[in-house]
Design an enzyme around this catalytic site. Structure first.
Site, short mmCIF file in Angstrom:
data_model
loop_
_atom_site.label_atom_id
_atom_site.label_comp_id
_atom_site.label_asym_id
_atom_site.label_seq_id
_atom_site.Cartn_x
_atom_site.Cartn_y
_atom_site.Cartn_z
N TYR A 37 0.85 -1.11 -0.23
CA TYR A 37 -0.01 -0.07 0.03
C TYR A 37 0.87 1.03 -0.12
O TYR A 37 2.06 1.38 0.88
CB TYR A 37 -0.65 -0.10 1.08
CG TYR A 37 -1.56 1.21 1.49
CD1 TYR A 37 -3.07 1.26 0.82
CD2 TYR A 37 -1.18 2.46 1.89
CE1 TYR A 37 -3.57 2.52 0.91
CE2 TYR A 37 -1.64 3.73 2.20
CZ TYR A 37 -3.04 3.76 1.58
OH TYR A 37 -3.73 4.87 1.65
N GLU A 76 -3.41 7.36 -3.95
CA GLU A 76 -3.27 6.32 -3.43
C GLU A 76 -2.87 5.25 -4.45
O GLU A 76 -3.80 5.11 -5.57
CB GLU A 76 -4.69 5.73 -2.50
CG GLU A 76 -4.55 4.69 -1.73
CD GLU A 76 -5.64 4.23 -1.18
OE1 GLU A 76 -6.14 4.98 -0.09
OE2 GLU A 76 -6.61 3.65 -1.55
#
Ligand code: GDP
Ligand code: MN
Length: 380
Positions: free
Chosen positions: A101, A189
């Site tokens: 992530y 993101e």
């Protein structure tokens, strides 16, 4: 404003982030053609503005163009969390060994962009934060210095990347930060950033939320807005120049001024009600604007009563009262209204409403209590 995965990834790519070279299709046939061009296995991905598409069945692998067409047929038209899939992204399938992530948001308390990364990629970062907070590494970026190489390396080593991956990771982290800053983003993101079999890194998913207040500086980004995916009430509000945010309660609020709107919501809650929305009609609200606001409030089936709270400064209360009466005439609502008007020409405004049999309240406390009672069906 949220961007689709394919839009976010294309922006990231402009800043040097490696992405799969896929394309978007609106029909199964187009999906097949893209898969043919790619040659080899592909992934077919629903383009809707919500997360968790994978779990919902909106991300599927296909080995052949025929299979890509078949998967696209399954996914197009699918409902994911209330949104209908109208486009699919066809990407060459990645050889996924590990999922990372990598994301950034603005940390308001520190007044800095915070970059976060975790070796627990792929799944919801909120879940990682709740169950395994130590697995999330953070660095705060100085707005004047920008993202420094040592910060990227600190993160890369913190999440257990190999030394040979530090340089490509730094390029991706720096690119993501530049994309974030240059686009006036609220969030950028990559989840997952994958480590492929050969050790290379690839941004397989992308998400970007742009600051609506910065959009005027980016007509190219503003043009990416997907009206199909936007709540119709919010589209309407934006077009009418109203600030509207839908909430879950039952008392519709129509207020002039953002601060007053916040105070109105607070006081509704204080007296045991739940606001159905935040709505700021702004200054000098005319009948057309009031009517648009009213239609938007009433389009929410949960609304059981409407509280109008107007402070007349430059805006004159009699003008608002006229606007309101015209709007009510036009919209013909069948739920109770409580109106509080104070300020310039309040007596005239209140007299106009009284003539039309609309109760007005003098104080906000009184108005809020009346609205809460009205929503419960207790107002006589
Ligand atoms: P999200 O569920 O909306 O976050 O969609 P993602 O794009 O993140 O996809 C969900 C999951 O599908 C990823 O975490 C991967 O595990 C898997 N996935 C996505 N793309 C590929 C791919 O190209 N190859 C493989 N093998 N899996 C993929
Ligand atoms: Mn994802």
């Amino acid at each position: 404003m949220k961007l689709h995965e394919f839009q976010a990834k294309r922006i990231f790519a402009k800043y040097g982030v490696p992405i799969p070279e896929g394309d978007v299709a609106s029909t199964p046939e187009e999906a097949r053609a893209i898969a043919e061009r790619i040659g080899g296995p592909v992934v077919v991905k629903a383009q809707v503005l919500v997360g968790g598409r994978g779990k919902a069945g909106g991300v599927k692998l296909a080995k052949t163009p025929a299979e890509a067409e078949e998967k696209a047929r399954e996914i197009l038209g699918m409902d994911i969390k209330g949104l209908t899939v109208k486009k699919v992204l066809i990407d060459p399938a990645a050889d996924i060994q590990d999922e990372i992530y990598l994301g950034m948001i603005l940390d308001r308390a520190r007044q800095r962009v915070v970059m976060m990364a975790s070796s627990e990629g792929g799944m919801d970062i909120e879940e990682v934060a709740a169950t395994k907070p130590e697995a999330i590494k953070k660095v705060f970026i100085d707005p004047f210095l920008g993202m420094r190489t040592y910060q990227a390396i600190e993160i890369a080593s913190g999440i257990g990347l190999e030394k040979s991956q530090f340089r490509p990771f730094t390029k991706i982290a720096t690119g993501l930060y530049q994309a974030f800053m240059a686009s006036d983003a609220e969030l950028a993101e990559i989840n997952p950033l994958v480590v492929q079999g050969d050790g290379s890194l690839l941004a397989v998913d992308g998400k970007m939320v742009l600051d609506d207040n910065g959009l005027f500086r980016h007509p190219d980004l503003a043009a990416m807005r997907d009206l199909d995916e936007e709540d119709p009430a919010e589209t309407k509000a934006r077009e009418a120049g109203l600030s509207y945010i839908k909430l879950d309660g039952e008392i519709g609020c129509m207020v002039n001024g953002a601060g007053l709107a916040m105070a109105t919501m607070d006081i509704v809650k204080h007296y045991g009600g739940e606001p159905a929305n935040f709505l700021d009609i702004g200054g000098g609200a005319n009948a057309a604007k009031v009517a648009a606001a009213l239609e938007i409030i009433l389009s929410d089936p949960h609304v059981k009563a409407v509280l109008v709270n107007i402070f007349g400064g430059i805006t004159r209360c009699d003008e608002v009262a006229r606007g309101l009466l015209q709007a009510i005439e036009q919209v013909q609502p069948n739920i109770p209204f409580v109106i509080r008007l104070v300020g310039t020409n309040e007596e005239e405004g209140r007299a106009l409403l009284a003539e039309a049999n609309f109760p007005t309240a003098r104080t906000l406390a009184e108005a809020a209590q009346m609205a809460v009672a009205a929503a419960r069906g207790e107002l006589q």
